[in-house]
Design an enzyme around this catalytic site. Structure first.
Site, PDB file in Angstrom:
ATOM      1  CB  CYS A   1      -3.237   0.450  -2.414  1.00  0.00           C
ATOM      2  SG  CYS A   1      -3.353   2.157  -2.950  1.00  0.00           S
ATOM      3  CG  ASN A   2      -9.704   0.602  -2.760  1.00  0.00           C
ATOM      4  OD1 ASN A   2     -10.655   0.023  -3.238  1.00  0.00           O
ATOM      5  ND2 ASN A   2      -9.334   0.424  -1.499  1.00  0.00           N
TER       6      ASN A   2
ATOM      7  CG  ASP B   1      -1.784   1.236   1.363  1.00  0.00           C
ATOM      8  OD1 ASP B   1      -2.416   1.585   0.351  1.00  0.00           O
ATOM      9  OD2 ASP B   1      -1.827   1.874   2.434  1.00  0.00           O
ATOM     10  CB  SER B   2       0.270   4.801  -0.528  1.00  0.00           C
ATOM     11  OG  SER B   2      -0.889   4.922   0.270  1.00  0.00           O
TER      12      SER B   2
ATOM     13  CE1 TYR C   1       2.325   5.060  -3.839  1.00  0.00           C
ATOM     14  CE2 TYR C   1       1.004   3.151  -4.449  1.00  0.00           C
ATOM     15  CZ  TYR C   1       2.226   3.708  -4.135  1.00  0.00           C
ATOM     16  OH  TYR C   1       3.334   2.909  -4.127  1.00  0.00           O
ATOM     17  N   GLY C   2      -3.335   8.574  -4.043  1.00  0.00           N
ATOM     18  CA  GLY C   2      -4.580   9.077  -4.605  1.00  0.00           C
ATOM     19  C   GLY C   2      -4.462  10.405  -5.341  1.00  0.00           C
TER      20      GLY C   2
ATOM     21  CD  GLU D   1       0.355   6.594   5.793  1.00  0.00           C
ATOM     22  OE1 GLU D   1      -0.650   5.937   5.473  1.00  0.00           O
ATOM     23  OE2 GLU D   1       1.444   6.064   6.076  1.00  0.00           O
TER      24      GLU D   1
ATOM     25  CB  CYS E   1      -9.549   4.569   0.609  1.00  0.00           C
ATOM     26  SG  CYS E   1      -7.900   5.053   1.182  1.00  0.00           S
ATOM     27  CB  THR E   2      -6.677  -0.287   2.149  1.00  0.00           C
ATOM     28  OG1 THR E   2      -5.597   0.511   1.650  1.00  0.00           O
ATOM     29  CG2 THR E   2      -7.127  -1.256   1.099  1.00  0.00           C
ATOM     30  CG  HIS E   3      -5.130   4.956   4.423  1.00  0.00           C
ATOM     31  ND1 HIS E   3      -4.588   4.433   3.276  1.00  0.00           N
ATOM     32  CD2 HIS E   3      -4.100   5.521   5.106  1.00  0.00           C
ATOM     33  CE1 HIS E   3      -3.282   4.671   3.265  1.00  0.00           C
ATOM     34  NE2 HIS E   3      -2.959   5.338   4.357  1.00  0.00           N
TER      35      HIS E   3
END
Ligand code: DGL
Length: 279
Positions: free
Chosen positions: A81-82, A18-19, A50-51, A161, A193-195
């Site tokens: 990560c989407n 992921d980022s 990344y988004g 993050e 979004c995996t966050h």
């Protein structure tokens, strides 16, 4: 020989990236579903978010990270990560065809959504994910009548993050995004979004638990289980500790991994980019 070979492949780790900390939500779900597996995790903290990056850059980062993890020896790659799944999944799947399986976080969620009866579906994610429109295209291909509204919520991943979750600041940013007109009257919301599973509680608070939150982490973990099971690649017991790589050390990555694992984990900072790269 065949038996020996397959035994050793089973013991290889699952590569996951992921980022930043978002992929930890998927990592945690994988370990809950398959406690015998061990993971090699890469958080591209130097390039987060990344988004907000171009598709070309996200693809280039994804390729480098996939190669780095592959060179370490993995039996399966999870793009946790989407934004990276939206942009890089098809390319990586093609590039590793016949070598290792690549699992993204969008297709498993789409399969879940189309099997359920949802009147109006909301999708929130990064700018890259929402601009790619992958969820919408794949869902509509199977269920053209599905009502869908998508909204980019670009502040959320960097906020998480930076360690801002479960506090007043994060709650007001979340409330602000979710009160937009497009998302009114939704029955379910995809956390694309995996966050975002890290702010699930706050999202539930906003909706007073009246909207179903579709969290990709457990859906993806089930999908990974199915792939490994079909390939007879499930590990039988955990032989090594999980290892974490980051492209830039951050305090929050360390704190969040500790939060997830309940102990300090092994994190290494690595530079996998060439000096000449302009990324
Ligand atoms: N967690 C990521 C996703 O699922 C990326 C967040 C970001 O780096 O912008 O899209």
């Amino acid at each position: 020989v065949a038996l020996l070979e397959s035994t050793s492949t089973k013991d290889l780790p699952i590569g996951i990236f992921d980022s930043g900390v978002g992929g930890l939500t998927v990592a945690k779900a994988i370990l809950k579903r398959m406690p015998s597996e061990h993971l090699l995790y890469f958080g591209d903290t130097a390039h987060m978010p990344y988004g907000d990056r171009s598709a070309d850059h996200i693809l280039e980062y994804s390729r480098r990270i996939a190669d780095f993890l592959y060179q370490k020896g993995i039996k399966l790659l999870v793009i946790a990560c989407n934004s990276a799944s939206a942009v890089s999944f098809l390319a990586l799947q093609q590039e590793y065809k016949g070598i290792i399986d690549v699992v993204g976080v969008i297709r498993p969620v789409v399969s879940y959504v189309v099997k359920h009866n949802i009147n109006k579906l909301g999708i929130i994610g990064t700018k890259a994910t929402i601009a790619a429109g992958t969820h919408e295209k794949l869902i509509k291909a199977v269920k053209p009548e599905q009502e869908i509204c998508t909204v980019a919520t670009p502040l959320l991943a960097p906020m998480i993050e930076e360690g801002f979750f479960n506090n007043m600041i994060s709650q007001s940013v979340i409330d602000n995004y979710l009160s937009c007109e497009e998302l009114c009257d939704i029955d379910a919301l995809v956390l694309a979004c995996t966050h975002y599973p890290l702010i699930k509680q706050e999202i539930n608070l906003f909706y007073k638990n009246k909207v179903d939150l579709i969290d990709p982490s457990e859906i993806v973990a089930d999908y990974v289980f199915d792939v490994l099971h079909q390939r007879d690649l499930l590990a039988t017991d955990k032989k090594q500790d999980d290892l974490f790589f980051v492209s830039e050390h951050t305090d929050n990555f360390e704190q969040t991994t500790q939060l997830f694992y309940g102990k300090k984990v092994n994190i290494q900072e690595v530079n996998i980019w060439n000096q000449t790269d302009n990324l």
